[in-house]
Design a protein around this motif. Sequence first.
Motif, PDB file in Angstrom:
ATOM      1  N   TYR A 111       0.822  -1.217   0.000  1.00  0.00           N
ATOM      2  CA  TYR A 111       0.000   0.000   0.000  1.00  0.00           C
ATOM      3  C   TYR A 111       0.855   1.267   0.000  1.00  0.00           C
ATOM      4  CZ  TYR A 111      -3.757  -3.223   0.379  1.00  0.00           C
ATOM      5  OH  TYR A 111      -4.616  -4.248   0.087  1.00  0.00           O
ATOM      6  N   ASN A 112       2.153   1.088  -0.329  1.00  0.00           N
ATOM      7  CA  ASN A 112       3.031   2.237  -0.564  1.00  0.00           C
ATOM      8  C   ASN A 112       3.147   3.183   0.636  1.00  0.00           C
ATOM      9  OD1 ASN A 112       4.805   3.233  -2.422  1.00  0.00           O
ATOM     10  ND2 ASN A 112       3.345   4.745  -3.223  1.00  0.00           N
ATOM     11  N   VAL A 113       3.203   2.614   1.809  1.00  0.00           N
ATOM     12  CA  VAL A 113       3.418   3.428   3.021  1.00  0.00           C
ATOM     13  C   VAL A 113       4.913   3.401   3.298  1.00  0.00           C
ATOM     14  CG1 VAL A 113       2.855   3.717   5.469  1.00  0.00           C
ATOM     15  CG2 VAL A 113       1.133   2.808   3.881  1.00  0.00           C
ATOM     16  N   LYS A 114       5.489   4.582   3.504  1.00  0.00           N
ATOM     17  CA  LYS A 114       6.954   4.656   3.439  1.00  0.00           C
ATOM     18  C   LYS A 114       7.659   4.858   4.778  1.00  0.00           C
ATOM     19  CE  LYS A 114       7.484   4.273  -1.041  1.00  0.00           C
ATOM     20  NZ  LYS A 114       8.055   3.028  -1.557  1.00  0.00           N
ATOM     21  N   LYS A 115       6.919   5.214   5.819  1.00  0.00           N
ATOM     22  CA  LYS A 115       7.635   5.574   7.045  1.00  0.00           C
ATOM     23  C   LYS A 115       7.245   4.689   8.237  1.00  0.00           C
ATOM     24  CE  LYS A 115       8.679  10.061   7.429  1.00  0.00           C
ATOM     25  NZ  LYS A 115       8.512  11.469   7.809  1.00  0.00           N
ATOM     26  N   LEU A 116       8.270   4.116   8.894  1.00  0.00           N
ATOM     27  CA  LEU A 116       8.029   3.208  10.021  1.00  0.00           C
ATOM     28  C   LEU A 116       8.869   3.607  11.228  1.00  0.00           C
ATOM     29  CD1 LEU A 116       6.924   0.450  11.155  1.00  0.00           C
ATOM     30  CD2 LEU A 116       8.978  -0.603  10.219  1.00  0.00           C
ATOM     31  N   PHE A 117       8.214   3.597  12.392  1.00  0.00           N
ATOM     32  CA  PHE A 117       8.927   3.782  13.659  1.00  0.00           C
ATOM     33  C   PHE A 117       8.735   2.501  14.467  1.00  0.00           C
ATOM     34  CE2 PHE A 117       7.565   8.085  12.349  1.00  0.00           C
ATOM     35  CZ  PHE A 117       8.825   8.598  12.099  1.00  0.00           C
ATOM     36  N   PHE A 118       9.841   1.910  14.889  1.00  0.00           N
ATOM     37  CA  PHE A 118       9.782   0.565  15.468  1.00  0.00           C
ATOM     38  C   PHE A 118      10.281   0.535  16.906  1.00  0.00           C
ATOM     39  CE2 PHE A 118      11.864  -3.678  16.062  1.00  0.00           C
ATOM     40  CZ  PHE A 118      10.691  -4.416  16.112  1.00  0.00           C
ATOM     41  N   ALA A 119       9.512  -0.135  17.773  1.00  0.00           N
ATOM     42  CA  ALA A 119       9.883  -0.286  19.185  1.00  0.00           C
ATOM     43  C   ALA A 119      10.766  -1.512  19.343  1.00  0.00           C
ATOM     44  CB  ALA A 119       8.621  -0.448  20.042  1.00  0.00           C
ATOM     45  N   SER A 120      12.076  -1.283  19.420  1.00  0.00           N
ATOM     46  CA  SER A 120      12.979  -2.392  19.690  1.00  0.00           C
ATOM     47  C   SER A 120      13.441  -2.309  21.149  1.00  0.00           C
ATOM     48  CB  SER A 120      14.143  -2.399  18.700  1.00  0.00           C
ATOM     49  OG  SER A 120      14.867  -3.608  18.817  1.00  0.00           O
ATOM     50  N   THR A 121      14.511  -2.978  21.470  1.00  0.00           N
ATOM     51  CA  THR A 121      14.811  -3.210  22.883  1.00  0.00           C
ATOM     52  C   THR A 121      16.298  -3.419  23.127  1.00  0.00           C
ATOM     53  OG1 THR A 121      14.616  -4.931  24.574  1.00  0.00           O
ATOM     54  CG2 THR A 121      14.205  -5.628  22.356  1.00  0.00           C
ATOM     55  N   SER A 122      16.703  -3.182  24.349  1.00  0.00           N
ATOM     56  CA  SER A 122      18.081  -3.476  24.769  1.00  0.00           C
ATOM     57  C   SER A 122      18.368  -4.971  24.659  1.00  0.00           C
ATOM     58  CB  SER A 122      18.284  -3.017  26.212  1.00  0.00           C
ATOM     59  OG  SER A 122      17.335  -3.658  27.049  1.00  0.00           O
ATOM     60  N   ALA A 123      17.318  -5.799  24.641  1.00  0.00           N
ATOM     61  CA  ALA A 123      17.513  -7.258  24.602  1.00  0.00           C
ATOM     62  C   ALA A 123      18.223  -7.709  23.323  1.00  0.00           C
ATOM     63  CB  ALA A 123      16.172  -7.981  24.741  1.00  0.00           C
ATOM     64  N   VAL A 124      18.251  -6.845  22.287  1.00  0.00           N
ATOM     65  CA  VAL A 124      18.947  -7.259  21.049  1.00  0.00           C
ATOM     66  C   VAL A 124      20.456  -7.367  21.272  1.00  0.00           C
ATOM     67  CG1 VAL A 124      17.221  -6.263  19.481  1.00  0.00           C
ATOM     68  CG2 VAL A 124      19.226  -4.899  20.113  1.00  0.00           C
ATOM     69  N   TYR A 125      20.982  -6.669  22.293  1.00  0.00           N
ATOM     70  CA  TYR A 125      22.437  -6.679  22.511  1.00  0.00           C
ATOM     71  C   TYR A 125      22.923  -7.963  23.162  1.00  0.00           C
ATOM     72  CZ  TYR A 125      22.422  -1.648  21.485  1.00  0.00           C
ATOM     73  OH  TYR A 125      22.290  -0.436  20.865  1.00  0.00           O
ATOM     74  N   GLY A 126      22.046  -8.684  23.822  1.00  0.00           N
ATOM     75  CA  GLY A 126      22.483  -9.862  24.556  1.00  0.00           C
ATOM     76  C   GLY A 126      23.312  -9.465  25.762  1.00  0.00           C
ATOM     77  N   GLU A 127      24.299 -10.274  26.082  1.00  0.00           N
ATOM     78  CA  GLU A 127      25.078 -10.029  27.304  1.00  0.00           C
ATOM     79  C   GLU A 127      26.422  -9.383  26.973  1.00  0.00           C
ATOM     80  OE1 GLU A 127      23.573 -13.082  30.531  1.00  0.00           O
ATOM     81  OE2 GLU A 127      24.846 -14.071  29.059  1.00  0.00           O
ATOM     82  N   LEU A 128      26.422  -8.098  26.788  1.00  0.00           N
ATOM     83  CA  LEU A 128      27.669  -7.354  26.561  1.00  0.00           C
ATOM     84  C   LEU A 128      27.873  -6.491  27.800  1.00  0.00           C
ATOM     85  CD1 LEU A 128      27.112  -6.433  22.788  1.00  0.00           C
ATOM     86  CD2 LEU A 128      28.676  -8.138  23.724  1.00  0.00           C
ATOM     87  N   ASP A 130      30.660  -5.418  29.579  1.00  0.00           N
ATOM     88  CA  ASP A 130      31.766  -4.518  29.914  1.00  0.00           C
ATOM     89  C   ASP A 130      31.823  -3.247  29.084  1.00  0.00           C
ATOM     90  OD1 ASP A 130      32.517  -6.310  31.870  1.00  0.00           O
ATOM     91  OD2 ASP A 130      33.592  -7.536  30.400  1.00  0.00           O
ATOM     92  N   VAL A 131      30.775  -2.980  28.325  1.00  0.00           N
ATOM     93  CA  VAL A 131      30.781  -1.767  27.498  1.00  0.00           C
ATOM     94  C   VAL A 131      29.502  -0.974  27.737  1.00  0.00           C
ATOM     95  CG1 VAL A 131      32.207  -2.409  25.517  1.00  0.00           C
ATOM     96  CG2 VAL A 131      29.869  -3.229  25.635  1.00  0.00           C
ATOM     97  N   ASP A 132      29.611   0.343  27.530  1.00  0.00           N
ATOM     98  CA  ASP A 132      28.393   1.145  27.448  1.00  0.00           C
ATOM     99  C   ASP A 132      27.897   0.979  26.013  1.00  0.00           C
ATOM    100  OD1 ASP A 132      28.486   1.962  30.031  1.00  0.00           O
ATOM    101  OD2 ASP A 132      29.524   3.850  29.615  1.00  0.00           O
ATOM    102  N   LEU A 133      26.707   0.425  25.875  1.00  0.00           N
ATOM    103  CA  LEU A 133      26.221   0.026  24.549  1.00  0.00           C
ATOM    104  C   LEU A 133      25.863   1.239  23.702  1.00  0.00           C
ATOM    105  CD1 LEU A 133      23.846  -2.721  25.968  1.00  0.00           C
ATOM    106  CD2 LEU A 133      26.031  -3.136  24.795  1.00  0.00           C
ATOM    107  N   THR A 134      26.439   1.319  22.510  1.00  0.00           N
ATOM    108  CA  THR A 134      26.043   2.371  21.576  1.00  0.00           C
ATOM    109  C   THR A 134      25.272   1.714  20.431  1.00  0.00           C
ATOM    110  OG1 THR A 134      27.871   2.241  20.009  1.00  0.00           O
ATOM    111  CG2 THR A 134      28.258   3.527  22.017  1.00  0.00           C
ATOM    112  N   GLU A 135      24.693   2.540  19.597  1.00  0.00           N
ATOM    113  CA  GLU A 135      23.886   2.035  18.480  1.00  0.00           C
ATOM    114  C   GLU A 135      24.742   1.254  17.493  1.00  0.00           C
ATOM    115  OE1 GLU A 135      23.896   5.053  19.740  1.00  0.00           O
ATOM    116  OE2 GLU A 135      21.835   5.626  20.197  1.00  0.00           O
ATOM    117  N   THR A 136      26.082   1.454  17.524  1.00  0.00           N
ATOM    118  CA  THR A 136      26.946   0.739  16.576  1.00  0.00           C
ATOM    119  C   THR A 136      27.709  -0.406  17.238  1.00  0.00           C
ATOM    120  OG1 THR A 136      28.648   2.401  16.959  1.00  0.00           O
ATOM    121  CG2 THR A 136      27.269   2.694  14.998  1.00  0.00           C
ATOM    122  N   THR A 137      27.424  -0.676  18.503  1.00  0.00           N
ATOM    123  CA  THR A 137      28.052  -1.834  19.158  1.00  0.00           C
ATOM    124  C   THR A 137      27.718  -3.086  18.350  1.00  0.00           C
ATOM    125  OG1 THR A 137      27.871  -0.827  21.343  1.00  0.00           O
ATOM    126  CG2 THR A 137      28.096  -3.216  21.276  1.00  0.00           C
ATOM    127  N   GLY A 138      28.740  -3.895  18.088  1.00  0.00           N
ATOM    128  CA  GLY A 138      28.526  -5.097  17.267  1.00  0.00           C
ATOM    129  C   GLY A 138      28.506  -6.359  18.103  1.00  0.00           C
TER     130      GLY A 138
END
Length: 315
Positions: A111-128, A130-138
Amino acid sequence: MNILVAGGAGFIGSHLIDALLAEGNRVICVDKLVMGKRNITHIKNGEKFRFYEIDLSNQGRVDRMFEEEQIDVVFHLAANSDIQKGGKEPEIDFRDTLLSTRVILESMRKYNVKKLFFASTSAVYGELFDVDLTETTGGLMPISYYGGAKLASEALISSYVSMCDMSAIIFRFPNVIGPRLTHGVVFDFIKKLENNPKELKILGDGTQCKPYIYIQDLIEAIMKLAKEFGGGETVYNIGVIGKGTTVTRIAEIVVEELGLKNVKFNYTGGNRGWKGDVPRFSYDITKVLSTGWRPKYSSDEAVRKTVKDVINADM
Ligand SMILES: NC(=O)c1ccc[n+]([C@@H]2O[C@H](COP(=O)([O-])OP(=O)(O)OC[C@H]3O[C@@H](n4cnc5c(N)ncnc54)[C@H](O)[C@@H]3O)[C@@H](O)[C@H]2O)c1
């Protein structure tokens, strides 16, 4: 603007809808009401509000809803938010967290809707730890089905952004608390102590430590970032200033606010509450602070304020 809020009858979604309606938007809420209707009863007859009771795993029904409504923007907050429940039944996270994302993206494509805002979570990082998690933490390795389904959702969103010229913000929330809360450690401790004011069972050893954000702070961040979004795809860690709150500190705050004395804390032991629970994490929120947004409340203040909210709602 016509805005779809998926999972809008939930805790965070219903606060977001209040804010979107207050700014004059027309809001279409889709939810299968896992938690009941209570969060949208105050707006259900509003002129600019429309509710669809639909399971977001049903592509045909979601497509029909997109057909009926001229949707400009989607906020996707529908998910299984009960990580422990999903731990016992992985199908729940697959269906409500991952499949719901795929179905929404497919309808947006058709239906050609182009903009999405998504509720994600810190849970995607798993157990890291010893670091302060940034958006680019791998090296993201989620340890729950919930975290896995959210990370997989993020990956799907990236592919649709690229393949269908969509744009998206992925918000990685920490623990969110405030009025209309229905579960989680703050809520559980209040309910347990209301039932038995002499002792409190605490899962783990109480040292688990996470940032808790107050709902109004979170909603202000989402509204500001969504409004100012210039396109493309970006990720934001939304968090608080300063350190997180330990589980033992939460217990102490609940005890203080309930006016109790000499409560015995019974720890079940071990460094985590349950399998799949990340016992501690810390966010680097430089990116979101650079936009000019600042949370009003620290993690401890958010906990105290929420305890008061939940106690008042009970009275
Ligand atoms: N609350 C938190 O601390 C927190 C932290 C990080 C991320 N998040 C994310 O934020 C979002 C909102 O969380 P919340 O705390 O408001 O949870 P919530 O459970 O209160 O709200 C989620 C809503 O989604 C609906 N839903 C679930 N599966 C559905 C389906 N298949 N079809 C239609 N509706 C469906 C539920 O009925 C519910 O009303 C979720 O995506 C959650 O993963 C929440």
